[in-house]
Motif scaffolding. Structure first.
Motif, PDB file in Angstrom:
ATOM      1  N   SER A 124      53.169  70.632 121.632  1.00 57.48           N
ATOM      2  CA  SER A 124      52.834  69.896 120.408  1.00 57.48           C
ATOM      3  C   SER A 124      52.376  70.789 119.257  1.00 57.48           C
ATOM      4  CB  SER A 124      51.735  68.860 120.710  1.00 57.48           C
ATOM      5  OG  SER A 124      50.520  69.513 121.047  1.00 57.48           O
ATOM      6  N   VAL A 125      52.257  72.114 119.479  1.00 57.17           N
ATOM      7  CA  VAL A 125      51.644  72.964 118.451  1.00 57.17           C
ATOM      8  C   VAL A 125      52.637  73.518 117.429  1.00 57.17           C
ATOM      9  CG1 VAL A 125      49.756  73.627 119.973  1.00 57.17           C
ATOM     10  CG2 VAL A 125      51.777  75.078 119.851  1.00 57.17           C
ATOM     11  N   SER A 126      53.910  73.635 117.764  1.00 57.87           N
ATOM     12  CA  SER A 126      54.868  74.251 116.839  1.00 57.87           C
ATOM     13  C   SER A 126      55.125  73.356 115.637  1.00 57.87           C
ATOM     14  CB  SER A 126      56.195  74.541 117.549  1.00 57.87           C
ATOM     15  OG  SER A 126      56.027  75.504 118.553  1.00 57.87           O
ATOM     16  N   ASP A 127      55.142  73.951 114.454  1.00 56.53           N
ATOM     17  CA  ASP A 127      55.501  73.240 113.232  1.00 56.53           C
ATOM     18  C   ASP A 127      57.018  73.268 113.106  1.00 56.53           C
ATOM     19  OD1 ASP A 127      55.879  72.142 110.778  1.00 56.53           O
ATOM     20  OD2 ASP A 127      54.684  73.610 109.655  1.00 56.53           O
ATOM     21  N   CYS A 128      57.664  72.230 113.598  1.00 58.35           N
ATOM     22  CA  CYS A 128      59.125  72.215 113.667  1.00 58.35           C
ATOM     23  C   CYS A 128      59.796  71.917 112.326  1.00 58.35           C
ATOM     24  CB  CYS A 128      59.594  71.224 114.733  1.00 58.35           C
ATOM     25  SG  CYS A 128      59.205  71.782 116.417  1.00 58.35           S
ATOM     26  N   SER A 129      58.992  71.898 111.242  1.00 57.05           N
ATOM     27  CA  SER A 129      59.582  71.800 109.909  1.00 57.05           C
ATOM     28  C   SER A 129      59.914  73.190 109.368  1.00 57.05           C
ATOM     29  CB  SER A 129      58.629  71.077 108.954  1.00 57.05           C
ATOM     30  OG  SER A 129      57.435  71.837 108.764  1.00 57.05           O
ATOM     31  N   THR A 130      59.493  74.234 110.085  1.00 55.88           N
ATOM     32  CA  THR A 130      59.762  75.609 109.666  1.00 55.88           C
ATOM     33  C   THR A 130      60.751  76.262 110.634  1.00 55.88           C
ATOM     34  OG1 THR A 130      57.986  76.590 111.009  1.00 55.88           O
ATOM     35  CG2 THR A 130      57.391  75.768 108.811  1.00 55.88           C
ATOM     36  N   ALA A 131      61.403  77.313 110.140  1.00 56.17           N
ATOM     37  CA  ALA A 131      62.388  78.015 110.968  1.00 56.17           C
ATOM     38  C   ALA A 131      61.734  78.669 112.175  1.00 56.17           C
ATOM     39  CB  ALA A 131      63.120  79.067 110.129  1.00 56.17           C
ATOM     40  N   LEU A 132      60.585  79.322 111.955  1.00 59.61           N
ATOM     41  CA  LEU A 132      59.909  79.987 113.067  1.00 59.61           C
ATOM     42  C   LEU A 132      59.365  78.972 114.067  1.00 59.61           C
ATOM     43  CD1 LEU A 132      58.008  82.906 111.277  1.00 59.61           C
ATOM     44  CD2 LEU A 132      60.088  83.029 112.659  1.00 59.61           C
ATOM     45  N   GLY A 133      58.902  77.832 113.571  1.00 62.41           N
ATOM     46  CA  GLY A 133      58.410  76.785 114.462  1.00 62.41           C
ATOM     47  C   GLY A 133      59.519  76.236 115.345  1.00 62.41           C
ATOM     48  N   GLN A 134      60.711  76.054 114.766  1.00 62.87           N
ATOM     49  CA  GLN A 134      61.855  75.575 115.553  1.00 62.87           C
ATOM     50  C   GLN A 134      62.282  76.622 116.589  1.00 62.87           C
ATOM     51  OE1 GLN A 134      64.862  74.511 112.708  1.00 62.87           O
ATOM     52  NE2 GLN A 134      63.746  72.719 111.966  1.00 62.87           N
ATOM     53  N   ARG A 135      62.238  77.889 116.188  1.00 64.36           N
ATOM     54  CA  ARG A 135      62.568  78.954 117.148  1.00 64.36           C
ATOM     55  C   ARG A 135      61.568  78.982 118.294  1.00 64.36           C
ATOM     56  NH1 ARG A 135      60.698  84.784 115.745  1.00 64.36           N
ATOM     57  NH2 ARG A 135      58.793  83.624 116.252  1.00 64.36           N
ATOM     58  N   ASN A 136      60.284  78.917 117.963  1.00 64.64           N
ATOM     59  CA  ASN A 136      59.243  78.971 118.995  1.00 64.64           C
ATOM     60  C   ASN A 136      59.359  77.799 119.957  1.00 64.64           C
ATOM     61  OD1 ASN A 136      58.426  81.166 117.552  1.00 64.64           O
ATOM     62  ND2 ASN A 136      56.563  80.237 116.732  1.00 64.64           N
TER      63      ASN A 136
END
Length: 301
Positions: A124-136
């Motif tokens: 639940s911690v990744s910010d999936c609105s960002t490219a790095l968050g989606q990668r993580n």
């Protein structure tokens, strides 16, 4: 000493070319042989033919006195046994003095794993609105969803993914191929990463073949994955230690707890020997005890 160095060079070349060993494996073998050569020199032993069981006992005693872990000692003996086997095959020596040396029993370490509640926080911690968050998120879903090693993860390429069959082509130790299935969560995270995040990350850098890239668009390393996971643990406010293998341990443990058979888990993990997979069975004992107590007609009065 020059002859010993040449024997070592030929053996490492054999490992690379004929055995297709990984660079890390070759390095470990080389280090083990170099350390043994230093021991022989300290004992004024100039020929590999002069090594017998009594010499090996002195060497093992030295390792014990250095408080070396049993696992490390076992690896050294295995390395030297393989080295002498090669020398014997090439007729550089007449016998292998390590052939009857028993490996020290390895310390039975209990594999650490995440509880499902802890994993839910991590997811639940990744910010999936960002490219790095989606990668993580894609990395986390893939490591837990497939149980692959981090070294295998960073070697993946886009062509290794088959979305129609939901499988990955993975190159394990010794470049051995295996196909590993992935679920819906990992599939969705991979699609998001490939469709949106990866093009943004690599657009300013030269094209790379590897699936996962860093913030500068270059190939992501195993160390980079560790840093990403460490950051995710801190953001989830978890007090547990994390290492990438912990997700692999969690994958195996949760499958066995849910009733998967050991052979299937062995195949998924890419273990050559079933004994490597059996280390996970101890963590399911509590689960088995619970199933027995709840299911067997004579378990409870």
């Amino acid at each position: 000493m020059a002859k010993l160095t040449e024997y070592k060079r030929l053996f490492l070349e054999y490992l690379q070319i004929e055995k297709n060993a990984s660079p890390l494996t070759v390095r470990h073998y080389g280090d083990d042989i170099t350390a043994f050569f230093a021991f022989l020199e300290s004992e004024s032993i100039k020929s590999l033919e002069d090594v017998d069981y009594s010499v090996i006992r002195v060497y093992l005693t030295k390792l014990y006195e250095e408080n070396m872990a049993r696992k490390s000692m076992a690896r050294k003996i295995s390395s030297l046994r393989s080295f002498y086997r090669f020398l014997e095959r090439e007729e550089f020596v007449k016998h292998n003095p390590f052939v009857n040396v028993k490996l020290p029993k390895k310390d039975q370490l209990i594999p650490e794993f995440f509880y499902e509640e802890e994993l839910n926080l991590l997811f639940s911690v990744s910010d999936c609105s960002t490219a790095l968050g989606q990668r993580n998120q894609a990395i986390l879903e893939l490591l837990y969803g497939t149980g692959i090693r981090v070294s295998e993860c960073v070697q993946l390429e886009e062509s290794h993914i088959d979305f129609s069959l939901s499988t990955l082509l993975v190159y394990g130790k010794g470049r051995k191929e295996r196909y590993v299935p992935f679920g819906q969560f990992a599939g969705e995270a991979l699609r998001n990463y490939l469709s949106h995040a990866r093009p943004l990350l690599v657009k300013k850098a030269r094209p790379v073949e590897k699936l996962f890239v860093n913030a500068k668009g270059g190939p992501l390393t195993a160390r980079g994955v560790r840093l990403i996971l460490d950051k995710m643990v801190k953001e989830a406010a978890l007090t547990v230690d994390i290492h990438p293998h912990k997700l692999r341990h969690s994958f195996a443990t949760h499958l066995l707890n849910a009733g998967a058979d050991l052979r299937s888990v062995q195949e998924l993990l890419g273990h050559e020997h079933l004994s490597s997979t059996q280390i996970y069975t101890h963590v399911t004992k509590d689960r088995l005890q619970q199933v027995y107590m709840n299911s067997h007609p004579r378990a409870n009065k």
